[in-house]
Design a protein around this motif. Sequence first.
Motif, PDB file in Angstrom:
ATOM      1  N   ARG A 254      27.119  12.156  -9.587  1.00 34.57           N
ATOM      2  CA  ARG A 254      28.447  12.715  -9.881  1.00 34.57           C
ATOM      3  C   ARG A 254      29.523  11.763  -9.384  1.00 34.57           C
ATOM      4  N   SER A 255      29.601  10.612 -10.010  1.00 36.42           N
ATOM      5  CA  SER A 255      30.550   9.585  -9.579  1.00 36.42           C
ATOM      6  C   SER A 255      31.275   9.014 -10.786  1.00 36.42           C
ATOM      7  N   GLY A 256      32.596   9.058 -10.709  1.00 41.63           N
ATOM      8  CA  GLY A 256      33.423   8.474 -11.762  1.00 41.63           C
ATOM      9  C   GLY A 256      34.786   8.139 -11.214  1.00 41.63           C
ATOM     10  N   PHE A 257      35.723   7.918 -12.134  1.00 40.39           N
ATOM     11  CA  PHE A 257      37.098   7.638 -11.699  1.00 40.39           C
ATOM     12  C   PHE A 257      38.073   8.018 -12.798  1.00 40.39           C
ATOM     13  N   VAL A 258      39.323   8.163 -12.406  1.00 38.53           N
ATOM     14  CA  VAL A 258      40.434   8.232 -13.345  1.00 38.53           C
ATOM     15  C   VAL A 258      41.351   7.056 -13.022  1.00 38.53           C
ATOM     16  N   ALA A 286      27.322   3.715  -2.757  1.00 36.58           N
ATOM     17  CA  ALA A 286      26.431   3.410  -3.877  1.00 36.58           C
ATOM     18  C   ALA A 286      27.226   3.099  -5.141  1.00 36.58           C
ATOM     19  N   SER A 287      28.381   3.741  -5.297  1.00 34.54           N
ATOM     20  CA  SER A 287      29.226   3.507  -6.464  1.00 34.54           C
ATOM     21  C   SER A 287      29.836   2.111  -6.429  1.00 34.54           C
ATOM     22  N   VAL A 288      30.210   1.651  -5.238  1.00 33.03           N
ATOM     23  CA  VAL A 288      30.707   0.277  -5.102  1.00 33.03           C
ATOM     24  C   VAL A 288      29.656  -0.703  -5.623  1.00 33.03           C
ATOM     25  N   ALA A 289      28.411  -0.490  -5.217  1.00 32.94           N
ATOM     26  CA  ALA A 289      27.331  -1.371  -5.668  1.00 32.94           C
ATOM     27  C   ALA A 289      27.185  -1.320  -7.185  1.00 32.94           C
ATOM     28  N   ALA A 290      27.263  -0.123  -7.759  1.00 29.72           N
ATOM     29  CA  ALA A 290      27.064   0.033  -9.202  1.00 29.72           C
ATOM     30  C   ALA A 290      28.181  -0.618 -10.004  1.00 29.72           C
ATOM     31  N   TRP A 291      29.446  -0.381  -9.616  1.00 36.21           N
ATOM     32  CA  TRP A 291      30.573  -0.947 -10.364  1.00 36.21           C
ATOM     33  C   TRP A 291      30.635  -2.470 -10.230  1.00 36.21           C
ATOM     34  N   SER A 292      29.986  -3.005  -9.211  1.00 37.76           N
ATOM     35  CA  SER A 292      30.057  -4.444  -8.952  1.00 37.76           C
ATOM     36  C   SER A 292      28.966  -5.242  -9.670  1.00 37.76           C
ATOM     37  N   ASP A 293      28.073  -4.554 -10.370  1.00 35.43           N
ATOM     38  CA  ASP A 293      26.950  -5.247 -11.024  1.00 35.43           C
ATOM     39  C   ASP A 293      26.928  -4.928 -12.513  1.00 35.43           C
ATOM     40  N   GLU A 294      26.705  -5.945 -13.351  1.00 34.51           N
ATOM     41  CA  GLU A 294      26.629  -5.743 -14.803  1.00 34.51           C
ATOM     42  C   GLU A 294      25.230  -5.972 -15.353  1.00 34.51           C
ATOM     43  N   ALA A 295      24.361  -6.628 -14.596  1.00 37.45           N
ATOM     44  CA  ALA A 295      23.033  -6.950 -15.126  1.00 37.45           C
ATOM     45  C   ALA A 295      22.272  -5.680 -15.505  1.00 37.45           C
ATOM     46  N   HIS A 296      22.348  -4.653 -14.643  1.00 35.76           N
ATOM     47  CA  HIS A 296      21.603  -3.426 -14.946  1.00 35.76           C
ATOM     48  C   HIS A 296      22.188  -2.707 -16.151  1.00 35.76           C
ATOM     49  N   VAL A 297      23.485  -2.864 -16.377  1.00 40.30           N
ATOM     50  CA  VAL A 297      24.124  -2.215 -17.526  1.00 40.30           C
ATOM     51  C   VAL A 297      23.701  -2.908 -18.820  1.00 40.30           C
ATOM     52  N   GLN A 298      23.599  -4.214 -18.772  1.00 36.35           N
ATOM     53  CA  GLN A 298      23.128  -4.956 -19.946  1.00 36.35           C
ATOM     54  C   GLN A 298      21.689  -4.576 -20.292  1.00 36.35           C
ATOM     55  N   GLU A 299      20.853  -4.406 -19.273  1.00 39.74           N
ATOM     56  CA  GLU A 299      19.474  -3.981 -19.521  1.00 39.74           C
ATOM     57  C   GLU A 299      19.442  -2.563 -20.107  1.00 39.74           C
ATOM     58  N   ASN A 300      20.316  -1.713 -19.627  1.00 45.03           N
ATOM     59  CA  ASN A 300      20.419  -0.349 -20.153  1.00 45.03           C
ATOM     60  C   ASN A 300      20.773  -0.378 -21.638  1.00 45.03           C
ATOM     61  N   ARG A 301      21.755  -1.206 -21.983  1.00 44.31           N
ATOM     62  CA  ARG A 301      22.138  -1.325 -23.391  1.00 44.31           C
ATOM     63  C   ARG A 301      20.981  -1.874 -24.231  1.00 44.31           C
ATOM     64  N   ARG A 302      20.210  -2.789 -23.674  1.00 46.49           N
ATOM     65  CA  ARG A 302      19.082  -3.346 -24.414  1.00 46.49           C
ATOM     66  C   ARG A 302      18.088  -2.256 -24.787  1.00 46.49           C
ATOM     67  N   LEU A 303      17.824  -1.350 -23.860  1.00 48.72           N
ATOM     68  CA  LEU A 303      16.899  -0.257 -24.138  1.00 48.72           C
ATOM     69  C   LEU A 303      17.429   0.648 -25.256  1.00 48.72           C
TER      70      LEU A 303
END
Length: 398
Positions: A254-258, A286-303
Amino acid sequence: MNPNLSRLQSYPFEKLRALFEGLTAPAGLKPIRLSIGEPQHPTPPFIRQALADNLDGLSTYPTTQGTEALRGAIAGWLMRRYKLPAVDAATHVLPVNGSREALFAFAQCVVDGSRPGAKVISPNPFYQIYEGAALLAGAEPVFLNNTAAADHFGPNFDSLPESVWRDVQLVYVCSPGNPTGRVLGLDEWRDLFERSDRHGFVIAADECYSEIYFDEAAPPLGALEAAHRLGRGDFRNLVSFSSLSKRSNVPGMRSGFVAGDAAVLKAFLSYRTYHGCAMSPAVQAASVAAWSDEAHVQENRRLYREKFDRIEPLLAPWLGIQRPDAGFYFWACTPLPDTEFARRLQAEYNVTVLPGSFLAREAHGINPGADYVRIALVAEPGECLEAAERIAAFCQKL
């Protein structure tokens, strides 16, 4: 009790449970659920580790505004993702506990329900939070039908008369759209901004699907990006809502932003301070870590790209589907009424999809979700492929 509570409709998944009452699915086929947009790809290990490494933060009360580290990580991501020259982490960004609660709370802050005729515009079909938020803020929901005939599920702002626009206080926009996957173009944003300037309403841009797209070189246009490109660097009367749920496969965090108009966010922060909805310190880390990395997002898009590549050819001959601009849904036109299609598919093939009419309201003489189903490609690739094969077999039998 708030009398507007009685105006809330059952959530789509409650309607789905009622639709399936009395059904017995084939015992020899494992159930495959493609009805709910809940990401099922694995959570990246480094995010899990960041959460575990920061459990000491549970001993302190978090602030509603969040840590400087989190606001800075979000501001940095916004500048990288949307090519923005500057985002002030102190005034343009506010962490929230997922976009859902913030989309609801925002209407309670922005709408003046004491004004006669207060209205909130929502796309139709839509995420039901928009309707409930409008009703409980004391406003009347106004639905803007998104149909295939209207510029491929795009918004036709001219379809609402000026007499309606004059009373509008808030407009919900979902781009990429749920369920159609439609992305608003720059000219559509220009039109909406001009109407906001003319009538004074606030725009809530729901962008929780923004990071699920198919061409790495062409990410979807964002609301803040559109504002910047149109000379609105102050983001006046515009707030964007985003989330890690779909982007990073962490719906349970449950992590996001406006982010957006500093004056609007200052008021929203005041509201949230009383509302008592600060984010856990461990989740913030944990959100700082997630917003700071794009490699896992690219892999997510690949799937997701792999699933669309394999499933689109299977379903296109039967359901006339086209790949969406973005997001992880197929918005499929059915050869039967959508509720009958979903019920029979469940009963005969143990695959669950969501009737489109459950995601929309009758407005301007039609229910624009009728005779569509939403197919969420959220499961693992093999399971999604098996589901598509069953759907194709079902359609072939009709």
